[in-house]
Scaffold this motif. Structure first.
Motif, mmCIF file in Angstrom:
data_model
loop_
_atom_site.group_PDB
_atom_site.id
_atom_site.type_symbol
_atom_site.label_atom_id
_atom_site.label_comp_id
_atom_site.label_asym_id
_atom_site.label_seq_id
_atom_site.Cartn_x
_atom_site.Cartn_y
_atom_site.Cartn_z
ATOM 1 N N TRP A 142 0.830 -1.201 0.000
ATOM 2 C CA TRP A 142 0.000 0.000 0.000
ATOM 3 C C TRP A 142 0.870 1.258 0.000
ATOM 4 C CZ3 TRP A 142 -1.472 2.944 4.741
ATOM 5 C CH2 TRP A 142 -2.375 3.955 4.466
ATOM 6 N N THR A 143 1.969 1.237 0.756
ATOM 7 C CA THR A 143 2.882 2.375 0.812
ATOM 8 C C THR A 143 3.508 2.628 -0.551
ATOM 9 O OG1 THR A 143 3.346 1.965 3.133
ATOM 10 C CG2 THR A 143 4.964 3.264 1.924
ATOM 11 N N ALA B 188 0.914 4.142 -2.848
ATOM 12 C CA ALA B 188 0.651 5.533 -2.465
ATOM 13 C C ALA B 188 1.805 6.438 -2.881
ATOM 14 C CB ALA B 188 0.413 5.627 -0.955
ATOM 15 N N ARG C 79 3.908 5.989 -5.403
ATOM 16 C CA ARG C 79 3.921 6.136 -6.870
ATOM 17 C C ARG C 79 2.792 7.037 -7.378
ATOM 18 N NH1 ARG C 79 8.009 4.647 -9.956
ATOM 19 N NH2 ARG C 79 6.622 3.822 -11.534
ATOM 20 N N ARG C 80 1.625 6.934 -6.762
ATOM 21 C CA ARG C 80 0.470 7.671 -7.260
ATOM 22 C C ARG C 80 0.380 9.095 -6.703
ATOM 23 N NH1 ARG C 80 -4.434 3.286 -7.204
ATOM 24 N NH2 ARG C 80 -3.593 1.962 -8.856
ATOM 25 N N ARG C 81 0.672 9.280 -5.399
ATOM 26 C CA ARG C 81 0.410 10.563 -4.763
ATOM 27 C C ARG C 81 1.648 11.281 -4.268
ATOM 28 N NH1 ARG C 81 -3.700 9.048 -0.511
ATOM 29 N NH2 ARG C 81 -2.901 6.965 -0.845
ATOM 30 N N GLY C 82 2.805 10.697 -4.357
ATOM 31 C CA GLY C 82 4.021 11.411 -4.016
ATOM 32 C C GLY C 82 4.633 10.988 -2.691
ATOM 33 N N ALA D 43 2.532 11.051 0.806
ATOM 34 C CA ALA D 43 1.645 9.901 0.971
ATOM 35 C C ALA D 43 2.447 8.630 1.255
ATOM 36 C CB ALA D 43 0.778 9.717 -0.270
ATOM 37 N N LYS E 270 3.629 8.738 4.910
ATOM 38 C CA LYS E 270 2.481 8.468 5.768
ATOM 39 C C LYS E 270 2.137 6.979 5.749
ATOM 40 C CE LYS E 270 -2.282 10.104 6.302
ATOM 41 N NZ LYS E 270 -3.296 10.957 5.673
#
Length: 149
Positions: free
Chosen positions: A20-21, A24, A26-29, A32, A35
């Motif tokens: 999931w990390t 996140a 790759r998609r949101r920077g 993310a 976090k």
């Protein structure tokens, strides 16, 4: 569950969190991703501190309580008594109650002259005070206010 099962659970949660990390990140920077890494590290931290086992015990206790709730007639009787108590409490709010007279009503009742005091003329007005003695005048006023003269 034994220690190995909790280790497997912590490892599975860590792997899923890592995936999931990565998604996140790759998609949101970067924000993310960091976090997500923080959330991912909570699973091994919970295992190492023993909180994962404590959480398992809590879930197990809640499941046992729920099973007893569904299948135990004494629990349902307890819920029935609790419901009856709540209904009685709210019912008491709408039923008439014997109320004490308010302070203002008591004061008005006390201020109204009684028939004996209306018909009897007052012959003594209390001690006559000099105009220079203000303290005694104040005391006399207070005594008159409460009907003690």
């Amino acid at each position: 569950m034994d220690q190995g099962a909790y280790l497997a659970l912590a490892a599975a949660l860590t792997v899923l969190g890592a995936i999931w990390t990565w998604i996140a990140f790759r998609r949101r920077g970067l924000g993310a991703g960091v976090k997500g890494l923080g959330w991912t590290l909570l699973a091994p931290a919970a295992y190492l501190t023993g909180l994962l086992r404590a959480g398992g015990r809590i879930v197990d206790a809640i499941a046992d309580w729920a099973a007893r709730l569904v299948f135990s007639p004494t629990v349902w009787i307890g819920f029935g008594i609790a419901a009856l108590a709540i209904v009685l409490i709210f019912l008491a709010r709408v039923l008439p109650t014997k109320e004490k007279p308010s302070r203002a009503a008591r004061k008005e009742a006390g201020a109204a002259p009684s028939p004996a005091s209306v018909s009897a003329p007052k012959t003594a007005q209390g001690p006559v005070l000099d105009d220079d003695d203000d303290d005694m005048a104040d005391v006399n006023d207070i005594l008159k206010k409460y009907g003690i003269s």
